[in-house]
Design a protein around this motif. Structure first.
Motif, PDB file in Angstrom:
ATOM      1  N   PRO A  26       0.850  -1.203   0.000  1.00  0.00           N
ATOM      2  CA  PRO A  26       0.000   0.000   0.000  1.00  0.00           C
ATOM      3  C   PRO A  26       0.881   1.247   0.000  1.00  0.00           C
ATOM      4  N   LYS A  27       0.589   2.185  -0.888  1.00  0.00           N
ATOM      5  CA  LYS A  27       1.374   3.421  -0.948  1.00  0.00           C
ATOM      6  C   LYS A  27       1.127   4.258   0.306  1.00  0.00           C
ATOM      7  N   THR A  28       2.167   4.973   0.753  1.00  0.00           N
ATOM      8  CA  THR A  28       2.004   5.814   1.948  1.00  0.00           C
ATOM      9  C   THR A  28       1.172   7.060   1.630  1.00  0.00           C
ATOM     10  N   GLY A  29       1.177   7.492   0.380  1.00  0.00           N
ATOM     11  CA  GLY A  29       0.406   8.667  -0.009  1.00  0.00           C
ATOM     12  C   GLY A  29       0.486   8.811  -1.511  1.00  0.00           C
ATOM     13  N   PRO A  30      -0.297   9.735  -2.082  1.00  0.00           N
ATOM     14  CA  PRO A  30      -0.317   9.867  -3.546  1.00  0.00           C
ATOM     15  C   PRO A  30       1.045  10.229  -4.124  1.00  0.00           C
ATOM     16  N   GLU A  31       1.894  10.870  -3.302  1.00  0.00           N
ATOM     17  CA  GLU A  31       3.179  11.352  -3.825  1.00  0.00           C
ATOM     18  C   GLU A  31       4.251  10.264  -3.844  1.00  0.00           C
ATOM     19  N   GLU A  32       4.031   9.156  -3.142  1.00  0.00           N
ATOM     20  CA  GLU A  32       5.122   8.178  -3.042  1.00  0.00           C
ATOM     21  C   GLU A  32       5.504   7.666  -4.429  1.00  0.00           C
ATOM     22  N   LYS A  33       6.816   7.609  -4.669  1.00  0.00           N
ATOM     23  CA  LYS A  33       7.299   7.344  -6.028  1.00  0.00           C
ATOM     24  C   LYS A  33       7.311   5.861  -6.376  1.00  0.00           C
ATOM     25  N   LEU A  34       6.146   5.248  -6.301  1.00  0.00           N
ATOM     26  CA  LEU A  34       6.031   3.851  -6.727  1.00  0.00           C
ATOM     27  C   LEU A  34       5.028   3.791  -7.866  1.00  0.00           C
ATOM     28  N   GLY A  35       5.323   2.980  -8.875  1.00  0.00           N
ATOM     29  CA  GLY A  35       4.341   2.760  -9.936  1.00  0.00           C
ATOM     30  C   GLY A  35       3.076   2.168  -9.336  1.00  0.00           C
ATOM     31  N   VAL A  36       1.926   2.442  -9.962  1.00  0.00           N
ATOM     32  CA  VAL A  36       0.644   2.037  -9.376  1.00  0.00           C
ATOM     33  C   VAL A  36      -0.027   0.965 -10.242  1.00  0.00           C
ATOM     34  N   PHE A  37      -0.474  -0.105  -9.587  1.00  0.00           N
ATOM     35  CA  PHE A  37      -1.200  -1.146 -10.326  1.00  0.00           C
ATOM     36  C   PHE A  37      -2.599  -0.637 -10.667  1.00  0.00           C
ATOM     37  N   CYS A  38      -2.916  -0.692 -11.953  1.00  0.00           N
ATOM     38  CA  CYS A  38      -4.216  -0.217 -12.422  1.00  0.00           C
ATOM     39  C   CYS A  38      -4.833  -1.298 -13.299  1.00  0.00           C
ATOM     40  N   SER A  39      -6.117  -1.117 -13.544  1.00  0.00           N
ATOM     41  CA  SER A  39      -6.804  -2.024 -14.449  1.00  0.00           C
ATOM     42  C   SER A  39      -7.290  -1.179 -15.630  1.00  0.00           C
ATOM     43  N   VAL A  40      -6.842  -1.550 -16.824  1.00  0.00           N
ATOM     44  CA  VAL A  40      -7.203  -0.804 -18.031  1.00  0.00           C
ATOM     45  C   VAL A  40      -7.731  -1.805 -19.051  1.00  0.00           C
ATOM     46  N   ASN A  41      -8.965  -1.610 -19.478  1.00  0.00           N
ATOM     47  CA  ASN A  41      -9.595  -2.564 -20.414  1.00  0.00           C
ATOM     48  C   ASN A  41      -9.462  -4.001 -19.934  1.00  0.00           C
ATOM     49  N   GLY A  42      -9.644  -4.193 -18.659  1.00  0.00           N
ATOM     50  CA  GLY A  42      -9.621  -5.546 -18.109  1.00  0.00           C
ATOM     51  C   GLY A  42      -8.229  -6.128 -17.945  1.00  0.00           C
ATOM     52  N   LYS A  43      -7.175  -5.341 -18.219  1.00  0.00           N
ATOM     53  CA  LYS A  43      -5.806  -5.852 -18.057  1.00  0.00           C
ATOM     54  C   LYS A  43      -5.115  -5.095 -16.932  1.00  0.00           C
ATOM     55  N   ILE A  44      -4.247  -5.829 -16.201  1.00  0.00           N
ATOM     56  CA  ILE A  44      -3.454  -5.177 -15.160  1.00  0.00           C
ATOM     57  C   ILE A  44      -2.286  -4.450 -15.829  1.00  0.00           C
ATOM     58  N   GLU A  45      -2.073  -3.224 -15.404  1.00  0.00           N
ATOM     59  CA  GLU A  45      -0.930  -2.456 -15.900  1.00  0.00           C
ATOM     60  C   GLU A  45      -0.311  -1.728 -14.727  1.00  0.00           C
ATOM     61  N   ILE A  46       0.975  -1.404 -14.848  1.00  0.00           N
ATOM     62  CA  ILE A  46       1.554  -0.468 -13.879  1.00  0.00           C
ATOM     63  C   ILE A  46       1.643   0.880 -14.564  1.00  0.00           C
ATOM     64  N   ILE A  47       1.072   1.881 -13.936  1.00  0.00           N
ATOM     65  CA  ILE A  47       1.214   3.241 -14.463  1.00  0.00           C
ATOM     66  C   ILE A  47       2.218   3.961 -13.567  1.00  0.00           C
ATOM     67  N   GLU A  48       3.233   4.547 -14.186  1.00  0.00           N
ATOM     68  CA  GLU A  48       4.260   5.210 -13.393  1.00  0.00           C
ATOM     69  C   GLU A  48       3.644   6.338 -12.575  1.00  0.00           C
ATOM     70  N   TYR A  49       4.216   6.558 -11.380  1.00  0.00           N
ATOM     71  CA  TYR A  49       3.609   7.553 -10.483  1.00  0.00           C
ATOM     72  C   TYR A  49       3.514   8.920 -11.157  1.00  0.00           C
ATOM     73  N   SER A  50       4.495   9.206 -12.041  1.00  0.00           N
ATOM     74  CA  SER A  50       4.490  10.522 -12.688  1.00  0.00           C
ATOM     75  C   SER A  50       3.439  10.596 -13.808  1.00  0.00           C
ATOM     76  N   ASP A  51       2.933   9.445 -14.256  1.00  0.00           N
ATOM     77  CA  ASP A  51       1.960   9.439 -15.365  1.00  0.00           C
ATOM     78  C   ASP A  51       0.512   9.307 -14.899  1.00  0.00           C
ATOM     79  N   LEU A  52       0.319   8.924 -13.634  1.00  0.00           N
ATOM     80  CA  LEU A  52      -1.062   8.754 -13.156  1.00  0.00           C
ATOM     81  C   LEU A  52      -1.646  10.148 -12.894  1.00  0.00           C
ATOM     82  N   PRO A  53      -2.753  10.490 -13.569  1.00  0.00           N
ATOM     83  CA  PRO A  53      -3.316  11.836 -13.363  1.00  0.00           C
ATOM     84  C   PRO A  53      -3.507  12.133 -11.874  1.00  0.00           C
ATOM     85  N   ARG A  54      -3.156  13.355 -11.507  1.00  0.00           N
ATOM     86  CA  ARG A  54      -3.155  13.731 -10.096  1.00  0.00           C
ATOM     87  C   ARG A  54      -4.491  13.481  -9.413  1.00  0.00           C
ATOM     88  N   GLU A  55      -5.573  13.824 -10.149  1.00  0.00           N
ATOM     89  CA  GLU A  55      -6.880  13.674  -9.487  1.00  0.00           C
ATOM     90  C   GLU A  55      -7.177  12.207  -9.179  1.00  0.00           C
TER      91      GLU A  55
END
Ligand code: UTP
Length: 481
Positions: A282-311
């Motif tokens: 679990p990330k400590t906060g939105p700013e922590e510099k870890l890529g984030v596991f996301c689900s896109v079109n039913g597939k797991i992806e890692i989105i880099e912390y700098s690429d995940l929209p802030r909101e």
């Protein structure tokens, strides 16, 4: 030795000129025969036809990160199998992983080809003294874990180590002169990853590291998926009956080099196709510099912390927790056949990522070496997690930060040797206390001592049961067990 007739030389010059790289031969006439041959060998290894496109996309241009229209948090198996959120059968998963280990179907794989520039340590990072008390190296931690695993599960876990051409010899020499760290040398395999030429920012010209030497950089941890195959490691695994590869980075002394529960989830959970699975914390906060596991079109992806929209990064659930909470610690299990398929069924085609760097190079006018003070170059790397969406079904397993994550990336501060040693001590203190040992603590609750536990003593807390342990650790004591 590469020797070329005048006609072939002319044709090479023309081919280089056609892709804007004729400067690579600028100092050719000043080189002796061996150096000429070396340079020609390097040029021959370049894929000249694809260079212009590559440079346009990644070097002179910057690829736009296409943020998908819809991004959801990736589902994951909570660390506690009895959690109400998503209960799962921890006992069955552990049993499945243990039987894979006992059957010799698991290999350990360390990616150790990085340049470790943030740490600023001369030599392969695996040789960095990481132990809180003994100063044992990162490689020693992993070797001890593998010896402990072989004993616990009654089967060898072969170890594959990816180096780079820059640190391969030093890595092998370290193992040679240290008795393979107590392992049988026939179960430790090294292979260097590929390299990419380094480019001048703005122009896309390939930099020269010397008059007869192209500047190169290792091709990223994603290069491991190709190097595993081209080096023959995959064939070696098949010969040994290995089915799954436990992948980890070189910088974390607390990594579980093989984790039976994770292996079991990867291999038998209904949600998993058994191709490539991941661990998250679990990330400590939105700013922590870890890529984030996301689900896109039913597939797991890692989105880099700098690429995940802030909101999205800042969204909270009703209980206050982050909605996008799953941070990657770059620990995966992948099947041998999945890696093989990436190299055979489809052209190996993970995308590149660009990084701007200070790259020493030869000045084309003066022929002198320049040590730039600001970023002058671009290196291109592949990332291993770009293979995740290529799986049919990939799973994510939550683990505890305090139990498994003490990376050494920086010389000081966050993710440094100091922070790693503190995490090592706290984990050892918790495990010892659970086994009945008294550990001195300060008013703020931190351990007032330094403790290092060898993986040979315990790979997990339960391994301490029945061990011969001290009754108490003294205030300020430094103890290695
Ligand atoms: P890092 O992203 O920490 O990069 O690598 P790095 O090159 O080691 O360090 P910096 O950024 O220069 O400070 C994460 C893991 O991936 C491996 C590293 O060895 C580390 O285990 N890696 C990285 C490779 O094996 N090859 C590469 O080309 C890059």
């Amino acid at each position: 030795m590469v020797i070329m007739s005048d006609a072939k030389m002319k044709s090479l010059r023309d081919r280089l000129a056609a892709v804007g790289q004729e400067h690579l031969l600028r100092f050719y006439g000043e080189l002796d025969a061996a150096a000429q041959s070396h340079l020609l060998g390097q040029i021959e290894a370049l894929d000249l036809d694809s260079l212009p496109g590559l440079i346009q996309t990644y070097v002179t241009g910057k690829p736009k990160v296409a943020v998908p229209d819809r991004i959801d948090p990736a589902p994951y198996f909570p660390v506690d199998p009895n959690s109400k959120r998503r209960p799962w059968d921890g006992v069955a998963m552990r049993a499945a992983g243990e039987s894979l280990l006992a059957a010799g179907k698991v290999a350990a794989f360390t990616v150790a080809g990085g340049q470790g520039s943030r740490l600023g340590f001369e030599g392969p990072k695996g040789m960095f003294p990481a132990g809180a008390v003994t100063g044992k190296t990162l490689f020693q931690f992993f070797a001890e874990s593998l010896r402990a695993a072989a004993k616990k599960y009654g089967a060898v876990v072969p170890w594959y180590i990816m180096t780079s051409p820059l640190n391969h010899e030093a890595t092998v020499a370290y193992f040679e002169s240290n008795g393979y760290l107590g392992l049988d040398r026939k179960n430790v395999m090294f292979f260097p990853q590929g390299v990419m030429p380094s480019f001048e920012m703005g122009t896309g010209k390939i930099l020269l590291a010397g008059k007869g030497e192209i500047a190169t950089n290792p091709d990223g941890h994603g290069g491991s998926l190709k190097a595993l195959f081209t080096s023959g490691a995959i064939d070696d695994m098949r010969r040994r009956g290995v089915e799954h590869i436990s992948y980890f980075q070189v910088d974390n002394p607390l990594v579980r080099v093989v984790d039976p529960v994770f292996l079991g989830l990867h291999a038998i959970a209904a949600e998993s196709s058994g191709e490539m699975s991941s661990k998250m914390i679990p990330k400590t906060g939105p700013e922590e510099k870890l890529g984030v596991f996301c689900s896109v079109n039913g597939k797991i992806e890692i989105i880099e912390y700098s690429d995940l929209p802030r909101e999205l990064a800042e969204q909270r659930l009703a209980d206050g927790g982050l909605r996008f909470i799953a941070g990657s610690i770059a620990v995966h299990v992948m099947s041998v056949e999945f890696v093989a398929r990436l190299n055979t069924d489809r052209a190996f085609s993970l995308p590149y990522h660009r990084a701007e760097k200070k790259i020493p190079h030869i000045d084309m006018g003066t022929g002198k070496l320049v040590q730039p003070e600001k970023n002058n170059g671009v290196k291109l790397e592949r990332f291993v997690f770009d293979a995740l969406p290529l799986c049919r079904r990939s799973i994510v397993y939550e683990t505890s930060r305090a139990e498994e994550f003490a990376p050494i990336k920086n010389a000081t501060g966050v993710d440094s040797v100091e922070s790693s040693k503190a995490i090592q001590t706290e984990r050892a203190a918790r495990w010892l206390e659970a086994a009945g040992v008294k550990v001195p603590r300060r008013a703020d609750g931190t351990a007032e001592c330094v403790i290092e536990l060898s993986p040979l003593t315990a790979m997990e807390a339960g391994d301490l049961a029945g061990k011969n342990l001290p009754r108490e650790i003294g205030r300020g004591e430094r103890v290695a067990l």
